[in-house]
Structure formats: C-alpha cells, structure tokens
Scaffold this active site. Sequence first.
Site, PDB file in Angstrom:
ATOM      1  N   ASP A  94       0.844  -1.192   0.000  1.00  0.00           N
ATOM      2  CA  ASP A  94       0.000   0.000   0.000  1.00  0.00           C
ATOM      3  C   ASP A  94       0.886   1.252   0.000  1.00  0.00           C
ATOM      4  O   ASP A  94       1.775   1.391   0.832  1.00  0.00           O
ATOM      5  CB  ASP A  94      -0.888  -0.025   1.251  1.00  0.00           C
ATOM      6  CG  ASP A  94      -1.930   1.072   1.263  1.00  0.00           C
ATOM      7  OD1 ASP A  94      -2.336   1.522   0.171  1.00  0.00           O
ATOM      8  OD2 ASP A  94      -2.359   1.476   2.367  1.00  0.00           O
ATOM      9  N   ASN A 278     -10.154   0.274   0.156  1.00  0.00           N
ATOM     10  CA  ASN A 278      -9.174   0.204   1.243  1.00  0.00           C
ATOM     11  C   ASN A 278      -9.813   0.580   2.577  1.00  0.00           C
ATOM     12  O   ASN A 278     -10.467   1.621   2.682  1.00  0.00           O
ATOM     13  CB  ASN A 278      -8.010   1.155   0.969  1.00  0.00           C
ATOM     14  CG  ASN A 278      -7.106   0.671  -0.146  1.00  0.00           C
ATOM     15  OD1 ASN A 278      -7.468  -0.203  -0.925  1.00  0.00           O
ATOM     16  ND2 ASN A 278      -5.924   1.244  -0.227  1.00  0.00           N
ATOM     17  N   SER A 281      -8.639   2.444   9.127  1.00  0.00           N
ATOM     18  CA  SER A 281      -8.984   3.130  10.381  1.00  0.00           C
ATOM     19  C   SER A 281     -10.087   2.423  11.151  1.00  0.00           C
ATOM     20  O   SER A 281     -10.085   2.416  12.391  1.00  0.00           O
ATOM     21  CB  SER A 281      -9.399   4.579  10.099  1.00  0.00           C
ATOM     22  OG  SER A 281      -8.314   5.323   9.589  1.00  0.00           O
TER      23      SER A 281
END
Length: 333
Positions: A94, A278, A281
């Site tokens: 990433d 994606n 969090s």
Amino acid sequence: MVSKRKKEMDEMGLVTTKEMFAKAYNGGYAIGAFNVNNMEIVQGITEAAGELNSPVILQVSKGARAYANHTYLVKLVEAAVQENPQIPIALHLDHGDTFELCKSCIDGGFTSVMIDASSKSFEDNIALTKQVVEYAHAHGVVVEAELGTLAGVEDEVCVEAGHESYTRPEEVEEFVDKTGCDSLAIAIGTSHGAYKFKASQCTRNADGVLVPPPLRFDVLEECIKRLPGFPIVLHGSSSVPQEFVKMVNQYGGNMPDAIGIPEEELRHAAELAVCKINIDSDIRLAMTGNIRKYFAEHPDHFDPRQYLKPARQAVKDMVAHKIQYVLGSAGKA
C-alpha cells in the site's frame, strides 16, 4: 522469470488481484483491502473472509514494514493462507513511494504493489509508474497506480485538507495507456485516517452529528466511461463507526469530530467499477476501543493474550460486516 515467480506464488498460496478484479467488476462488488500490522489483525481479517467465503487483499504499508519487519509480515500472511486455503488471498504493498520499495516487495513475495506518485507532476507520475510496471510484470506481479490526491493522514501519507485534488477524468486514458498499470486509484472525495474532514466541510443533521460532503460520483462515472472494464480503487474508505469512536472516548480516549465515509456511498461505488476498497482506520478503532474497554473493566489483568483476544474478535466482526454490507463480496471466492 514470470514462470519462476508464478511457481513461487503458487507455493505460497497467494494470488494476484487480476482475476479477483475481473470477477468483482462483472459481479458488481468490491474486494476489501485491509491493512495488516500484526498477527491478531491478520487472523481477524482472514477468519472473517474464510467463514464468509470472500476473496480478500491483505495490504502492507511502508510504516507496517518498518514496524513489524517485512519477513514477519510475509510469514504471517503465508500462515493465514495455509489456514484458509479455500479463499483467494493477495498480498499488496500500500502506497509504495519509490521504485526501490516496490522492487523490494516484488522480490520479497508480494503479489501486488501500489506505486503512489500522485504528488508528482503528471509526466513524472507516468514515468515512475511505468518503471514499476515493467519490473513488476516481468516478475508476474500486478501494479496499482494513483491519479489525484486524497487529504488526510495514514502512516507516512499526509495531505492537509484543502490541498487534495480530484482525479481529472480527461487524464485517465493517457495515464493507463502509457503506464500499463493494472488498476487505478482515483480521488473522488474519500480521505485517509479517522479525521477525514474539517467541521467546516460538513453539515450537521438533526441530531447534531457531522455529515461529510458526498462523494463525487460524477468523477467516478466519467472515469468509468473513459476506461470501460478497467478496475478502479478507492483509498481512504473507512466509515469511522461512531459506536467505536464513543467507546474510545468513553474509556479514556480523545477523538472529537472523527468522521468517515458513509457505508451506503461505498456500497454504491462497489456496484459500479470500484473493485478494491481500502479499509484501515475502522479496524484500528475497533481494536483500540475494545482494548480500552477491557483495561477499564479488568484493571488487574496484564497478560496481552487477555486483551488481544477481544481485540482480534473486534477485527473479525468489523471485517465480516464490511464483506456482507459494504463490499458485497460474501460467497464470491
């Protein structure tokens, strides 16, 4: 070289995202790309995906490699593949920011890499992306690139609100043609981290809860028209569930005005050409909220296994929710 690399990937049990994305594009769903940093996160993600028969992407950031070490992370992922042989699992870099980092991951067992040169000029972005694509394709690895920049903070990626830029649809055809990238991350209003928007960018509903500005589906739809059949990626797509923000704050945290992307908007994007979403969090919030709660309720406990067990379950539950209600990838393995 490619045949040798494919043999290595087959031995590890990992796959690239090429077939995953083709099926997702035609099936109107997306694959979850979840960031991994330790054993509990890897376990929680892959247990959920395995039980729901969903393909999954485990992605590693530059910061995760610095924290946990490349070799440890690869071996954890290999273990997850052995435990869940019934589902396709890809290992993805990433936000790789240099050719050298991408090369290291390609040589080190990753099946997919992202080169993020979105902060550079259009011409320099093309040049660096093409360099990575040529090396990756020679080794049987696929490449994600990015056009446009997202606001927010994630590991070493940091763009202040107001300095982000939407993807220019008129550039996407030239970019893909000249670089040969396999998927493209675009900017339509998502943002990295748990603090995705300033309060001034949002409105408040009748309950006083901040509501973020809507995603720019017009930009997404124009990109789809210009790149028919091509897989699109959304970064910064955590929804920052308020139940976990409240849990963190209730047990000693301090997260005012943390806000994310509404899940219904992400589901709509997944029904279109977005093949990879994606999520990071939300996993962090679920883990941290449950660990804080455990510490408050069990002040006498000190064994990490005691508080990491519910944290791992929280990751699993979060991923299961995303697979079923946001990504639509359950049963697609």
